[in-house]
Design a protein around this motif. Structure first.
Motif, PDB file in Angstrom:
ATOM      1  N   LYS A  13      71.780  35.150  42.453  1.00 55.12           N
ATOM      2  CA  LYS A  13      72.705  34.580  41.475  1.00 55.12           C
ATOM      3  C   LYS A  13      74.151  34.653  41.971  1.00 55.12           C
ATOM      4  O   LYS A  13      74.962  33.787  41.687  1.00 55.12           O
ATOM      5  CB  LYS A  13      72.555  35.332  40.156  1.00 55.12           C
ATOM      6  N   ASN A  14      74.474  35.690  42.722  1.00 54.50           N
ATOM      7  CA  ASN A  14      75.845  35.891  43.162  1.00 54.50           C
ATOM      8  C   ASN A  14      76.163  35.257  44.514  1.00 54.50           C
ATOM      9  O   ASN A  14      77.278  35.364  44.985  1.00 54.50           O
ATOM     10  CB  ASN A  14      76.162  37.375  43.215  1.00 54.50           C
ATOM     11  N   ALA A  15      75.208  34.653  45.160  1.00 56.75           N
ATOM     12  CA  ALA A  15      75.386  33.958  46.438  1.00 56.75           C
ATOM     13  C   ALA A  15      75.640  34.891  47.609  1.00 56.75           C
ATOM     14  O   ALA A  15      75.952  34.439  48.685  1.00 56.75           O
ATOM     15  CB  ALA A  15      76.510  32.919  46.356  1.00 56.75           C
ATOM     16  N   LEU A  16      75.518  36.188  47.422  1.00 53.32           N
ATOM     17  CA  LEU A  16      75.653  37.107  48.544  1.00 53.32           C
ATOM     18  C   LEU A  16      74.322  37.159  49.289  1.00 53.32           C
ATOM     19  O   LEU A  16      73.267  37.083  48.674  1.00 53.32           O
ATOM     20  CB  LEU A  16      76.059  38.498  48.050  1.00 53.32           C
ATOM     21  N   PRO A  17      74.370  37.297  50.608  1.00 49.52           N
ATOM     22  CA  PRO A  17      73.127  37.266  51.380  1.00 49.52           C
ATOM     23  C   PRO A  17      72.276  38.522  51.183  1.00 49.52           C
ATOM     24  O   PRO A  17      72.800  39.628  51.055  1.00 49.52           O
ATOM     25  CB  PRO A  17      73.610  37.156  52.821  1.00 49.52           C
ATOM     26  N   GLY A  18      71.000  38.347  51.156  1.00 51.20           N
ATOM     27  CA  GLY A  18      70.080  39.470  51.113  1.00 51.20           C
ATOM     28  C   GLY A  18      69.902  40.082  49.737  1.00 51.20           C
ATOM     29  O   GLY A  18      70.448  39.624  48.744  1.00 51.20           O
ATOM     30  N   VAL A  30      79.682  45.950  44.702  1.00 49.08           N
ATOM     31  CA  VAL A  30      80.181  44.580  44.850  1.00 49.08           C
ATOM     32  C   VAL A  30      79.082  43.583  44.506  1.00 49.08           C
ATOM     33  O   VAL A  30      79.313  42.604  43.791  1.00 49.08           O
ATOM     34  CB  VAL A  30      80.711  44.340  46.284  1.00 49.08           C
ATOM     35  N   TRP A  31      77.871  43.836  44.956  1.00 50.38           N
ATOM     36  CA  TRP A  31      76.726  42.970  44.665  1.00 50.38           C
ATOM     37  C   TRP A  31      76.522  42.867  43.162  1.00 50.38           C
ATOM     38  O   TRP A  31      76.372  41.781  42.615  1.00 50.38           O
ATOM     39  CB  TRP A  31      75.488  43.551  45.355  1.00 50.38           C
ATOM     40  N   TYR A  37      79.153  37.505  37.505  1.00 48.56           N
ATOM     41  CA  TYR A  37      79.983  36.315  37.354  1.00 48.56           C
ATOM     42  C   TYR A  37      79.351  35.048  37.902  1.00 48.56           C
ATOM     43  O   TYR A  37      79.857  33.961  37.692  1.00 48.56           O
ATOM     44  CB  TYR A  37      81.353  36.552  37.994  1.00 48.56           C
ATOM     45  N   GLY A  38      78.270  35.170  38.634  1.00 52.02           N
ATOM     46  CA  GLY A  38      77.539  34.007  39.085  1.00 52.02           C
ATOM     47  C   GLY A  38      78.011  33.412  40.391  1.00 52.02           C
ATOM     48  O   GLY A  38      79.006  33.813  40.979  1.00 52.02           O
ATOM     49  N   TYR A  39      77.274  32.427  40.820  1.00 53.85           N
ATOM     50  CA  TYR A  39      77.427  31.800  42.126  1.00 53.85           C
ATOM     51  C   TYR A  39      78.795  31.163  42.350  1.00 53.85           C
ATOM     52  O   TYR A  39      79.391  31.290  43.401  1.00 53.85           O
ATOM     53  CB  TYR A  39      76.323  30.752  42.293  1.00 53.85           C
ATOM     54  N   GLY A  40      79.333  30.492  41.362  1.00 55.24           N
ATOM     55  CA  GLY A  40      80.552  29.715  41.547  1.00 55.24           C
ATOM     56  C   GLY A  40      81.836  30.511  41.666  1.00 55.24           C
ATOM     57  O   GLY A  40      82.839  30.007  42.143  1.00 55.24           O
ATOM     58  N   SER A  41      81.855  31.755  41.245  1.00 53.81           N
ATOM     59  CA  SER A  41      83.107  32.519  41.248  1.00 53.81           C
ATOM     60  C   SER A  41      83.062  33.706  42.191  1.00 53.81           C
ATOM     61  O   SER A  41      83.775  34.674  42.006  1.00 53.81           O
ATOM     62  CB  SER A  41      83.410  32.999  39.830  1.00 53.81           C
ATOM     63  N   THR A  42      82.249  33.621  43.221  1.00 56.73           N
ATOM     64  CA  THR A  42      82.032  34.763  44.101  1.00 56.73           C
ATOM     65  C   THR A  42      83.297  35.204  44.834  1.00 56.73           C
ATOM     66  O   THR A  42      83.555  36.386  44.940  1.00 56.73           O
ATOM     67  CB  THR A  42      80.919  34.459  45.123  1.00 56.73           C
ATOM     68  N   GLY A  43      84.126  34.305  45.343  1.00 57.51           N
ATOM     69  CA  GLY A  43      85.285  34.671  46.155  1.00 57.51           C
ATOM     70  C   GLY A  43      86.233  35.635  45.464  1.00 57.51           C
ATOM     71  O   GLY A  43      86.452  36.756  45.926  1.00 57.51           O
ATOM     72  N   LYS A  44      86.802  35.230  44.373  1.00 53.54           N
ATOM     73  CA  LYS A  44      87.752  36.070  43.634  1.00 53.54           C
ATOM     74  C   LYS A  44      87.053  37.315  43.110  1.00 53.54           C
ATOM     75  O   LYS A  44      87.594  38.413  43.164  1.00 53.54           O
ATOM     76  CB  LYS A  44      88.354  35.266  42.486  1.00 53.54           C
ATOM     77  N   THR A  45      85.861  37.165  42.629  1.00 59.35           N
ATOM     78  CA  THR A  45      85.104  38.279  42.075  1.00 59.35           C
ATOM     79  C   THR A  45      84.846  39.335  43.135  1.00 59.35           C
ATOM     80  O   THR A  45      84.982  40.529  42.882  1.00 59.35           O
ATOM     81  CB  THR A  45      83.767  37.779  41.495  1.00 59.35           C
ATOM     82  N   ALA A  49      86.060  43.138  43.178  1.00 58.78           N
ATOM     83  CA  ALA A  49      85.034  44.177  43.234  1.00 58.78           C
ATOM     84  C   ALA A  49      85.247  45.107  44.422  1.00 58.78           C
ATOM     85  O   ALA A  49      85.105  46.326  44.299  1.00 58.78           O
ATOM     86  CB  ALA A  49      83.648  43.540  43.303  1.00 58.78           C
ATOM     87  N   LEU A  50      85.597  44.548  45.572  1.00 57.92           N
ATOM     88  CA  LEU A  50      85.876  45.379  46.748  1.00 57.92           C
ATOM     89  C   LEU A  50      87.064  46.296  46.501  1.00 57.92           C
ATOM     90  O   LEU A  50      87.029  47.481  46.852  1.00 57.92           O
ATOM     91  CB  LEU A  50      86.145  44.505  47.972  1.00 57.92           C
ATOM     92  N   TYR A  51      88.112  45.763  45.915  1.00 62.06           N
ATOM     93  CA  TYR A  51      89.290  46.571  45.604  1.00 62.06           C
ATOM     94  C   TYR A  51      88.912  47.746  44.720  1.00 62.06           C
ATOM     95  O   TYR A  51      89.252  48.895  45.006  1.00 62.06           O
ATOM     96  CB  TYR A  51      90.359  45.710  44.934  1.00 62.06           C
ATOM     97  N   GLN A  52      88.190  47.474  43.642  1.00 63.29           N
ATOM     98  CA  GLN A  52      87.822  48.536  42.706  1.00 63.29           C
ATOM     99  C   GLN A  52      86.878  49.542  43.357  1.00 63.29           C
ATOM    100  O   GLN A  52      87.020  50.746  43.168  1.00 63.29           O
ATOM    101  CB  GLN A  52      87.183  47.950  41.444  1.00 63.29           C
ATOM    102  N   ALA A  53      85.919  49.065  44.143  1.00 59.39           N
ATOM    103  CA  ALA A  53      84.961  49.959  44.798  1.00 59.39           C
ATOM    104  C   ALA A  53      85.656  50.870  45.804  1.00 59.39           C
ATOM    105  O   ALA A  53      85.367  52.069  45.872  1.00 59.39           O
ATOM    106  CB  ALA A  53      83.869  49.145  45.477  1.00 59.39           C
TER     107      ALA A  53
END
Length: 66
Positions: A13-18, A30-31, A37-45, A49-53
């Protein structure tokens, strides 16, 4: 292990590999967040997520060192 699919496409759903990397805390977080937030908003999300993690991890490391 959690893998979400939509529309029969076989993609996460999130378009991340694996699949969700349960053994890697930051990547798993991050995953999870990007899946919310779904496939279409992966970049900003993913950036948010990386910042918070990383922030959470740094806080935890500082607490362990104290």
């Amino acid at each position: 292990m959690q893998v979400e699919h939509f529309g029969g496409s076989g993609r996460n759903k999130n378009a991340l590999p694996g699949e969700r990397p349960d053994h890697l805390p930051i990547a798993a977080k991050v995953w999870d967040i990007s899946a919310q937030y779904g496939y279409g908003s992966t970049g900003k999300t993913v950036i948010e997520a990386l910042y918070q993690a990383v922030k959470d991890l740094e806080t935890e490391v500082q607490q362990l060192r104290a």
